[in-house]
Design a protein around this motif. Sequence first.
Motif, PDB file in Angstrom:
ATOM      1  N   VAL A  48       0.849  -1.193   0.000  1.00  0.00           N
ATOM      2  CA  VAL A  48       0.000   0.000   0.000  1.00  0.00           C
ATOM      3  C   VAL A  48       0.884   1.242   0.000  1.00  0.00           C
ATOM      4  O   VAL A  48       1.851   1.313   0.773  1.00  0.00           O
TER       5      VAL A  48
ATOM      6  N   SER B  34      -3.636   3.993  -1.814  1.00  0.00           N
ATOM      7  CA  SER B  34      -4.591   4.412  -0.776  1.00  0.00           C
ATOM      8  C   SER B  34      -5.026   5.859  -0.948  1.00  0.00           C
ATOM      9  O   SER B  34      -5.820   6.363  -0.159  1.00  0.00           O
TER      10      SER B  34
ATOM     11  N   ASP C  57     -10.000   2.889  -0.481  1.00  0.00           N
ATOM     12  CA  ASP C  57      -9.858   2.624   0.955  1.00  0.00           C
ATOM     13  C   ASP C  57      -9.042   1.338   1.129  1.00  0.00           C
ATOM     14  O   ASP C  57      -9.482   0.255   0.724  1.00  0.00           O
ATOM     15  N   PRO C  58      -7.836   1.453   1.699  1.00  0.00           N
ATOM     16  CA  PRO C  58      -6.968   0.271   1.757  1.00  0.00           C
ATOM     17  C   PRO C  58      -7.529  -0.834   2.657  1.00  0.00           C
ATOM     18  O   PRO C  58      -7.282  -2.013   2.413  1.00  0.00           O
TER      19      PRO C  58
ATOM     20  N   GLN D 149      -5.283   2.246   9.863  1.00  0.00           N
ATOM     21  CA  GLN D 149      -5.650   1.368   8.743  1.00  0.00           C
ATOM     22  C   GLN D 149      -5.010  -0.009   8.913  1.00  0.00           C
ATOM     23  O   GLN D 149      -5.645  -1.041   8.650  1.00  0.00           O
TER      24      GLN D 149
ATOM     25  N   SER E 240      -6.877  -3.640   9.003  1.00  0.00           N
ATOM     26  CA  SER E 240      -6.678  -4.539   7.856  1.00  0.00           C
ATOM     27  C   SER E 240      -6.423  -5.967   8.292  1.00  0.00           C
ATOM     28  O   SER E 240      -6.394  -6.870   7.460  1.00  0.00           O
TER      29      SER E 240
END
Length: 366
Positions: free
Chosen positions: A217, A238, A242-243, A270, A274
Amino acid sequence: MKTQAAVAVAPETDLEFRELTLDEPRPDELRIKMVASGVCHTDAIIRDQWYPVPQPVVLGHEGAGVVEQIGSAVSGFEVGDKVVLGPSFCGSCQQCLSGHPMYCETFYDHNFGAQREDGSTAFSSESGQSVGSHFFGQSSFAEYTNVPAQGAVKVPQDAPLELLGPLGCGIMTGAGAVLNVLRPKPGSSIVIFGTGAVGMAGMLAARAAGATTIIMVDIVAERLDFAEELGATHTVNSKEVDPVEAVKKITGGGAEYALDTTGVPPVFSQMTKSLGVQGHGALVGAAKLGTEAPFDIGTLLVSGITISMVIEGDAVPKEFIPRLIALHQNGELPFDKLTKSYPFAEINKAFADSAAGTTLKPIVVF
Ligand code: NAD
Ligand code: ZN
């Protein structure tokens, strides 16, 4: 003796070339003739005083060179030995004794104090003013420097020193966070935020460890393209998507491992989001002292995730750096693809290109 050095004198100001006097190595030190030194993002943030390190100071902490002189109490080295320099540590506190010298209880003093324990500095100016040394146990932006022998790692005589300096910090940090801390299982998934030298080293290490879903990312498209070339299975810009959603979609619920190399608070958040259930994330990106990042303790409690703060890949450099060299020789850790060489005289250009993102890992060659 006299030595040429690049000296940090003020925040956000070019390093100045000065002829300094280098004192005699202490009984526990080596004098090193520098061959090359990587430039790390950390050198720039210390020049800019994110952490208080006294100036003027000789920075540089990815040095590789040749042993020129040996302190009277040092054993295990001969003049002419090739070495890669790593961080400094005391060797006798509980963390050092339990195999985690990068968490040495006096790590800050040893690496950011810019002086020896007795308060002396190895360098002084023509007017007799002391100039900070021993940055990360090295101060490698000088043709000659004195270093604690404890942090020097002997490498094979045929090792390409002009390439290997970054093993002492940037590459060790990314690769070590993955291989020593996250330890991805073969066939697993990992997401890495930031495709600088540290993130890319993490990516190469994840590949070497057998991770099969490797998501990179970043917000710079060219860096993401390069990550794909070097082995990322997926890339996420990103700035465009939206990562967290992207990672959940790619992995079917969340990544097993994650690494934040940016030190940017929203990115840290984030990263935590994730991760899949029982996932393991690590932060290596540096932020100013006092920086806080939001962390959803309500939602994340039930996910059982682990978050680690990792310094220098939690490595034992004398053990880990030879392993990285072996992986490189084997073709499994092609970190040379991240590097670009500059003559020492162009060190400020190396800093500028790193800041602009056009060079991933500059190496100045003496
Ligand atoms: P770098 O600047 O080359 O790479 C950082 C990357 O993060 C860049 O590609 C940048 O585009 C990306 N990025 C920035 N903001 C972003 C965002 N909002 N979203 C996604 N990506 C973003 O730096 P590097 O040399 O790879 O070093 C990475 C970090 O690691 C630095 O903070 C450095 O100080 C730190 N570091 C820590 C240790 C340690 O021991 N923990 C050791 C060495 C370096
Ligand atoms: Zn560094």
